[in-house]
Design an enzyme around this catalytic site. Structure first.
Site, short mmCIF file in Angstrom:
data_model
loop_
_atom_site.label_atom_id
_atom_site.label_comp_id
_atom_site.label_asym_id
_atom_site.label_seq_id
_atom_site.Cartn_x
_atom_site.Cartn_y
_atom_site.Cartn_z
N THR A 46 0.83 -1.21 0.00
CA THR A 46 0.00 0.00 0.00
C THR A 46 0.86 1.26 0.00
O THR A 46 0.38 2.33 -0.37
CB THR A 46 -0.91 0.04 1.24
OG1 THR A 46 -0.09 -0.21 2.39
CG2 THR A 46 -1.99 -1.01 1.17
N ASP A 47 2.13 1.13 0.43
CA ASP A 47 2.96 2.35 0.59
C ASP A 47 3.12 3.10 -0.74
O ASP A 47 2.94 4.31 -0.80
CB ASP A 47 4.31 2.04 1.23
CG ASP A 47 5.11 0.95 0.53
OD1 ASP A 47 4.54 0.25 -0.34
OD2 ASP A 47 6.31 0.80 0.85
N GLY A 132 18.07 -9.38 6.66
CA GLY A 132 17.43 -9.86 5.44
C GLY A 132 16.20 -10.72 5.68
O GLY A 132 15.75 -11.42 4.77
N GLY A 134 13.27 -9.44 6.63
CA GLY A 134 12.08 -8.62 6.44
C GLY A 134 11.69 -7.86 7.71
O GLY A 134 10.59 -7.33 7.80
N SER A 137 16.45 -4.73 9.43
CA SER A 137 17.70 -4.47 10.15
C SER A 137 18.38 -3.23 9.60
O SER A 137 19.08 -2.53 10.33
CB SER A 137 18.63 -5.68 10.05
OG SER A 137 19.07 -5.88 8.72
N GLU A 170 19.57 5.46 2.64
CA GLU A 170 19.43 4.15 2.00
C GLU A 170 19.16 4.29 0.49
O GLU A 170 19.71 3.55 -0.32
CB GLU A 170 18.32 3.33 2.68
CG GLU A 170 18.25 1.89 2.18
CD GLU A 170 17.76 0.89 3.20
OE1 GLU A 170 17.77 1.19 4.42
OE2 GLU A 170 17.37 -0.22 2.79
N ASP A 182 9.80 1.75 7.00
CA ASP A 182 10.73 1.11 7.93
C ASP A 182 11.42 2.14 8.81
O ASP A 182 11.53 1.98 10.03
CB ASP A 182 11.80 0.33 7.16
CG ASP A 182 11.19 -0.74 6.28
OD1 ASP A 182 9.98 -1.00 6.42
OD2 ASP A 182 11.92 -1.30 5.45
P1 ADP Z 1 16.65 -6.06 6.04
O1 ADP Z 1 15.41 -6.61 5.44
O2 ADP Z 1 17.04 -6.82 7.27
O3 ADP Z 1 16.59 -4.58 6.25
P2 ADP Z 1 18.58 -5.27 4.06
O4 ADP Z 1 19.20 -6.04 2.97
O5 ADP Z 1 17.73 -4.11 3.72
O6 ADP Z 1 17.81 -6.33 4.97
O7 ADP Z 1 19.74 -4.73 5.01
C1 ADP Z 1 20.67 -5.61 5.55
C2 ADP Z 1 22.05 -4.95 5.59
O8 ADP Z 1 22.11 -3.97 6.64
C3 ADP Z 1 23.13 -5.94 5.92
O9 ADP Z 1 23.61 -6.59 4.76
C4 ADP Z 1 24.20 -5.06 6.57
O10 ADP Z 1 24.97 -4.41 5.59
C5 ADP Z 1 23.37 -4.02 7.29
N1 ADP Z 1 23.13 -4.44 8.69
C6 ADP Z 1 21.94 -4.63 9.28
N2 ADP Z 1 22.10 -5.00 10.59
C7 ADP Z 1 23.42 -5.03 10.81
C8 ADP Z 1 24.23 -5.36 11.94
N3 ADP Z 1 23.71 -5.74 13.13
N4 ADP Z 1 25.57 -5.29 11.81
C9 ADP Z 1 26.12 -4.91 10.65
N5 ADP Z 1 25.42 -4.62 9.55
C10 ADP Z 1 24.08 -4.67 9.60
MG MG Z 2 16.16 -3.20 4.71
#
Ligand code: ADP
Ligand code: MG
Length: 395
Positions: A46-47, A132, A134, A137, A170, A182
């Site tokens: 929806t975003d 990764g 969802g 992170s 990002e 997010d």
């Molecule tokens: P997500 O769905 O979890 O947001 P993304 O691919 O968008 O997945 O982002 C994940 C990336 O963010 C990782 O590959 C890394 O580069 C960075 N990242 C997230 N959490 C951490 C962490 N705890 N330590 C180091 N890098 C992190």
């Molecule tokens: Mg992400």
């Protein structure tokens, strides 16, 4: 699962991150910024249709342990990657890289791009948001960085502005074209509340999650990322429907502006598949508002029914579910303690989410995991969550 401490973050995680900081950057006591991952309770795809979403911050977070430096250098150490890297602040330019330090450096770059002050930092990056899966992170890491940098430079904390800076980092620095949900959830959620977000106006409304309800994130273990082509294809279908309806109805800018009746009227002029896609989005755009009202009224049964409706619509009309997401939500719904369950995130793998009676959450998790693992050979995990606060400094 480690027990969260009073501040909504795992004690073990905080201990690990501060211990690592002490090893890598010995000296005066550092400060700690944390920012949570999130789960979207309802409002999927929806975003980008200017609709609503209803994310909730979870008790898994990114942690930045930091101390200002006298020079203009960013020196970061990642616990997850066991690696230390450096960047000169005056050399930052977009696009940067897409390694872990780029999510941090991107926030520095975004601050500078808006004229906010920077300062050099030594920092340790850690977290327990699965990468990764969802649960975002990446936004957690961006907002924890923003909170640390704002504190180090004396920049007042404005959650909405910081969410936008995180998204800019990002989009422009890391080069990932994500929406705003997010970062908004990670920056602006309040403890005990989900956050109803209008993706057009960016207005928000904190929505209390009743004490009797636990939110369970169910990671299917499936990591088929949404093929870029499928995502682009869904967006293009939405745009074609908007263009067609806008011809007859000026003022329609997005599926947000389209009613069920208008969609029905336009049906003969629309491609069959495009009509199906829009038939998911138009009602889904309103579901977060309805679910927010249901939660506010303590009507968990209704909130759960809306989650089920959302899943069936994503499965049958938008066609972005998969075997694992269908199975885990079906098993969840079979449990008497479950109000409702749906896939969450873009689809084709990743996580689902269920609304469950709080006292029964342990038994629910055991039963769902056992039944799921009997059918699917993937590393699944269930995380019971309560709504936590957004980005914050710990004292
Ligand atoms: P997500 O769905 O979890 O947001 P993304 O691919 O968008 O997945 O982002 C994940 C990336 O963010 C990782 O590959 C890394 O580069 C960075 N990242 C997230 N959490 C951490 C962490 N705890 N330590 C180091 N890098 C992190
Ligand atoms: Mg992400």
């Amino acid at each position: 699962m480690t027990h969260p401490n009073a501040q909504g973050v795992s004690r073990d995680l905080l201990r690990r991150a501060t211990a690592r900081f002490g090893e890598r950057f010995p000296g005066e006591g550092p400060r700690v910024a944390v920012s949570p991952g999130r789960v979207n309770l309802i409002g999927e795809h929806t975003d980008y249709n200017d609709g609503f979403v209803l994310p909730m911050a979870i008790g898994r977070a990114a942690v930045i342990v930091f101390r200002p430096r006298a020079d203009r250098v960013l020196r970061g150490h990642s616990v997850a990657y066991d690696e230390t890297k450096e960047l000169a602040l005056d050399a930052l330019s977009a696009p940067g890289g897409n390694d872990w330090l780029s999510y941090v450096a991107g926030v520095f770059w975004a601050f500078a791009s808006e004229g906010l002050p920077l300062c050099g930092l030594d920092l340790v990056v850690d977290g327990d948001v699965p990468i990764g899966a969802g649960l975002s992170s990446s936004a957690a890491l961006e907002l924890a960085t923003a909170r640390a940098l704002a504190a180090a430079t004396g920049t007042p904390w404005d959650a909405v502005r910081m969410a936008k800076l995180g998204q800019k980092a990002e989009n422009k620095y890391v080069g990932m074209n994500c929406g705003i949900m997010d970062q908004f959830a990670s920056a602006a959620c309040e403890a005990g509340h989900a956050l109803l977000l209008d993706c057009r106006s960016l207005e928000t409304r904190p929505v209390p999650v009743p004490k009797g309800a636990a939110v369970v994130v169910m990671d299917t273990g499936a990591r088929r990322s949404l093929a870029g082509s499928a995502y682009n294809d869904r967006r293009a279908a939405c745009e074609r429907v908007v263009a067609e309806i806008a011809n007859a109805t000026p003022g329609v800018r997005a599926l947000r502006d389209v009613t069920v009746d208008q969609l029905e009227t336009a049906k003969p002029r629309l491609d069959v598949t495009d009509f199906k896609r829009a038939s998911h989005v138009v009602p889904e755009n309103r579901r977060p508002v309805e679910a927010a009202d249901a939660l506010q009224a303590g009507d968990l049964a209704r909130a759960g029914r809306l989650m089920n409706d959302s899943h069936f619509s994503l499965r049958d009309l938008y066609e972005v579910s998969c075997e694992e997401l269908d199975l885990v939500t079906e098993i969840a719904r079979r449990q008497p303690s479950c109000f409702g369950a749906r896939m969450t995130g873009a689809g084709f793998g990743g996580c689902a989410v269920a609304l469950v009676k709080t006292p029964d959450v342990g038994a629910f998790c055991d039963a769902v995991l056992t039944a799921y693992e009997a059918r699917i050979d993937l590393p699944a995990a269930l995380y019971p969550c309560r709504p936590e606060a957004g980005a914050r400094l710990l004292d």
